[in-house]
Design an enzyme around this catalytic site. Structure first.
Site, short mmCIF file in Angstrom:
data_model
loop_
_atom_site.label_atom_id
_atom_site.label_comp_id
_atom_site.label_asym_id
_atom_site.label_seq_id
_atom_site.Cartn_x
_atom_site.Cartn_y
_atom_site.Cartn_z
CE LYS A 56 -33.67 -13.31 -4.12
NZ LYS A 56 -34.14 -13.18 -2.88
CE LYS B 259 -31.02 -12.57 -6.32
NZ LYS B 259 -30.57 -10.78 -5.50
CB CYS C 64 -63.88 -7.35 15.25
SG CYS C 64 -64.97 -6.20 16.12
CG ASP D 191 -1.80 -0.98 0.57
OD1 ASP D 191 -1.93 -1.96 0.06
OD2 ASP D 191 -2.56 -0.55 2.14
CG ASP E 74 -28.27 -8.85 -0.92
OD1 ASP E 74 -28.53 -8.19 -1.13
OD2 ASP E 74 -28.34 -9.06 0.64
CB CYS F 158 -65.01 -2.29 14.63
SG CYS F 158 -62.89 -2.88 15.24
CB CYS G 36 -63.07 -6.46 18.83
SG CYS G 36 -61.24 -4.62 18.03
S1 IVH Z 1 -28.39 -11.20 -13.14
C1 IVH Z 1 -31.65 -9.63 -16.05
N1 IVH Z 1 -26.19 -11.94 -12.63
O1 IVH Z 1 -29.29 -9.14 -8.32
C2 IVH Z 1 -31.22 -9.78 -15.44
N2 IVH Z 1 -27.95 -10.11 -11.47
O2 IVH Z 1 -32.87 -10.44 -8.07
C3 IVH Z 1 -29.92 -9.49 -14.59
N3 IVH Z 1 -27.68 -9.79 -8.62
O3 IVH Z 1 -31.09 -7.48 -9.72
C4 IVH Z 1 -29.22 -9.97 -13.34
N4 IVH Z 1 -25.95 -10.62 -8.86
O4 IVH Z 1 -29.30 -6.68 -9.44
C5 IVH Z 1 -27.15 -11.20 -11.77
N5 IVH Z 1 -24.67 -12.71 -11.10
C6 IVH Z 1 -25.25 -11.67 -10.74
C7 IVH Z 1 -25.23 -11.14 -9.63
C8 IVH Z 1 -27.20 -9.89 -9.99
C9 IVH Z 1 -26.70 -9.90 -8.38
C10 IVH Z 1 -28.47 -9.00 -8.62
C11 IVH Z 1 -29.33 -7.92 -9.70
C12 IVH Z 1 -31.04 -7.84 -9.69
C13 IVH Z 1 -31.03 -9.15 -8.92
C14 IVH Z 1 -32.35 -9.41 -9.12
#
Ligand code: IVH
Length: 682
Positions: free
Chosen positions: A325, A123, A437, A41, A125, A442, A419
């Site tokens: 999910k 995915k 109720c 760094d 967040d 109410c 109620c």
């Molecule tokens: S593809 C047309 N790839 O998840 C679909 N989305 O719940 C484009 N997200 O709105 C999304 N990681 O903001 C895609 N590897 C990934 C992702 C991802 C996070 C988010 C994205 C999307 C949301 C949907």
């Protein structure tokens, strides 16, 4: 005239500046993209400092993509709205292996039966960003917004060091135009640190890394964004143009191109078929906790982009991608008390008051217990330790009681007989699990009914939330939904915490709601057993409210979707004196659907609820056609620009509407931009 020495040192300075920039960019790339830095760094800081000093000495050599130019000084008062080049879609979710197999089956069927390979990506967040690069330079950064119009967060995006200000190019030429999509996020550790700092400063903490990232990116002062260690990953090339450039064939290729161009790309997996996808999911779930960033699942994408294009989208999400999910996190907490709540149809719902606890990113202090049977079945007692989770990552629910932790001091819950809001008897109808109720007047029911009437899927009266409903009821200004339409600004300003501006806005929203379609009105009335879907069926079948009011029980039951119970409920509800009064008031006030005037509204269009205005001459179609197109996609067309206008479409030789839009800060778009925007869906 500069002397020769000056020129030489200037040349040398420029050369060194360029060397330093290249070196810094390379180290950035190694650090953020390759995750393998080769200098410390301190060494990096030295290079940066040297560049800064030289640029201060020779400001004429400063370029916008210099690493020193990440933080601009300007503080905005509002983000500019910019239409997306095409809709920014979302994803549909799968929660089980079965749903993933179903997704695969649909993909294969639509793709003509061939075997399909997939890419599994984490995915992330965070929040979506769309970046545009023109001639290799970062030109625009947008949030997703509503998927059609985004917010211009360019100045903030520039401060994120993981995002290249200029594209890397090695083998090929730089693309003339590039549009990519990715996710901005805050690493877990930085999120923790940020919250600790905020707590110490007495500032509110963020509920989860996603909120922290969103709050940091949506800052009007880019210096605040710069102070947050945001990161980003990219996963989609939305568009690319240039001599050697066209969209790649595969998602895997897309990801490696992104990396070559200088974007961080998260680890991903290529799977030859859906069986392999399913076999890697447990690994991802395990890995989830050890990753330095939060993921709430994985995204499964068809690898071959031609197939993806063929599959198209539903308007909300592409058919070629699905999010899996992870099952929700479960934590223990204590039931401090059980109270009851009265809903709009009089149903009394027991609710557990919990010892506040963090679950899936936010603090939970209540959970619905649905009804007495649910409590009995799970044997939930006041004082119990319980296991809770968030259903669909949002709604807190009790999964089970941890019986081993009972001490003997727990108390069983007894359903009250009266109620809590009006003291009337609570009764259980034969065949129902819920208590209701019986109070005709109410206050709790009246309040909930009004909240329901104004809610988004009903009459959509913006600004009429629970607090104002309560104030309206206790001031006596309103007794039923019909009264809303006779409220005046002068009445409203008298309410506690109601300013002139909010009063004006509320009157305007109420006025606007007179335009809602018949199915919304039917739903808004709050007839038992009549949800959105049934309301739609009734509206289609009867066409006007009067026809529905006239309909007999027999007539209602001839509709296949309407059972005898619903038919009776509709009949009884619409025949009550109080409902007749409401309908009279709605008619008197000019609520279109009550008067039998047709209001066209297409429910699921991408322009749902958005009002457009057109100015000037359009080249590609006559204006009436554009208007029809908007309406067919669920939007409205208005002849004048107001604050409620979603966007002004500007054709050739625009009129004064353009000035008005600028004055009000209403977004504008060219005809081409408009066509681009809806292209994905028509
Ligand atoms: S593809 C047309 N790839 O998840 C679909 N989305 O719940 C484009 N997200 O709105 C999304 N990681 O903001 C895609 N590897 C990934 C992702 C991802 C996070 C988010 C994205 C999307 C949301 C949907």
């Amino acid at each position: 005239m500069p002397d020769e020495g000056d020129i030489i040192s200037k040349e040398k300075a420029l050369k060194r500046i360029e060397e330093l920039r290249a070196a810094i960019n390379e180290h950035n790339y190694r650090y953020y993209v390759l995750d393998s830095p080769i200098i410390s760094d301190a060494e990096y800081d030295n290079l940066f400092q040297e560049l800064k000093t030289l640029e201060e000495q020779y400001p004429e050599f400063i370029t916008p993509d210099s690493p020193t130019q990440r933080v601009g000084g300007q503080v905005l008062s509002v983000f500019r709205s910019v239409p997306h080049s095409k809709p920014v879609l979302s994803l549909s979710n799968a929660f089980s292996e079965g749903e993933i197999r179903e997704f695969d089956r649909r993909v294969k069927q639509l793709a003509g039966g061939a075997e399909v390979d997939y890419v599994v990506e984490p995915k992330i967040d965070g929040l979506s960003v769309i970046l545009r690069y023109e001639s290799g330079l970062l030109a625009l950064g947008l949030t997703r917004g509503d998927g059609i119009i985004g917010e211009d967060v360019t100045a903030n995006v520039r401060t994120i060091k993981a995002i290249p200000l200029s594209l890397r190019h090695r083998e090929k030429s730089i693309p003339e135009y590039l549009e990519v999509r990715g996710e901005v996020y805050l690493p877990k550790q930085d999120f923790k640190k940020l919250n600790e700092e905020r707590e110490e400063e007495g500032l509110p903490t963020f509920a989860n890394p996603r909120n922290a990232a969103a709050g940091s990116l949506r800052q009007l002062d880019p210096r605040v964004t710069a102070s947050r260690p945001l990161r980003a990953f990219f996963y989609e090339i939305r568009e690319v143009r240039g001599e050697d450039w066209s969209l790649p064939r595969y998602q895997t290729q897309c990801l490696s191109w992104l990396k070559e161009l200088g974007f961080p790309v998260a680890q991903f997996q290529h799977c030859k078929d859906i069986d392999q996808v399913i076999s890697v999911l447990p690994e991802w779930e395990k890995k989830r906790h050890s990753l330095p960033y939060d993921i709430d699942g994985v995204v499964i994408k068809v690898n071959e982009l031609e197939i993806a294009t063929l599959l198209g989208s539903t308007g909300h999400s592409p058919r070629s991608q699905i999010a899996f999910k992870f099952p929700p996190e479960q934590v223990e907490t204590k039931v401090k008390d059980i109270i009851v709540q009265v809903g709009r149809t009089g149903v009394v719902t027991p609710v557990a008051i919990l010892e506040p606890v963090k679950v899936s990113g936010s603090t939970v202090s209540r959970a619905t217990l649905h009804n007495e049977d649910f409590i009995k079945e799970k044997d939930i007692r006041i004082g119990d330790t319980v296991l809770i989770q968030k259903a669909g990552e949002v709604i807190p629910e009790i999964v089970s009681v941890v019986k081993e932790k009972r001490t003997g001091s727990e108390r069983e819950f007894v359903m009250p007989t009266r109620c809590p809001a009006c003291g009337s008897d609570l009764v259980k109808m034969p065949g129902e699990v819920a208590y209701r109720c019986t109070g005709m007047a109410c206050p709790a029911q009246i309040k909930e009914r009004l909240i329901h009437f104004a809610s988004r899927d009903a009459m959509d009266i913006r600004g009429l939330g629970p607090r104002i409903v309560e104030a309206l009821l206790s001031s006596g200004l309103v007794r039923d939904p019909g009264d809303l339409y006779f409220l005046k600004e002068e009445d409203l300003v008298e309410l506690p915490r109601m300013g002139k501006k909010s009063a004006q806005n509320l009157v305007k929203s109420i006025e606007n709601s007179k335009e809602r379609s018949l199915d919304r009105l039917i739903f808004a009335l709050g007839i038992r057993h009549v949800g959105k879907q049934t309301a739609r069926i009734l509206a289609d079948r009867f066409g006007t409210l009067d026809e529905l009011i006239e309909a007999t029980e027999e007539e209602l039951t001839t509709i296949p979707e309407i059972g005898p119970e619903t038919a009776r409920s509709i009949r009884v509800f619409l025949n009550t004196e109080s409902m007749k009064e409401v309908v009279d008031k709605l008619k008197k006030a000019g609520v279109k659907a009550a008067l039998g005037q047709e209001v066209r509204e297409f429910k699921d269009g991408i322009l749902k609820g958005k009002t457009f205005v057109i100015t000037g001459t359009l080249k590609s179609m006559p204006r009436y056609e554009a208007e029809e197109l908007i309406v067919s996609l669920g939007g409205h067309v208005s002849s004048s620009v107001s604050r409620n206008t979603y966007a002004l479409i500007v054709g050739d030789s625009p009129g004064s509407k353009l000035d008005r839009a600028k004055e009000l800060g209403v977004p504008t778009m060219t005809e081409d931009e408009f066509i681009q925007m809806i292209k994905g869906v028509v």
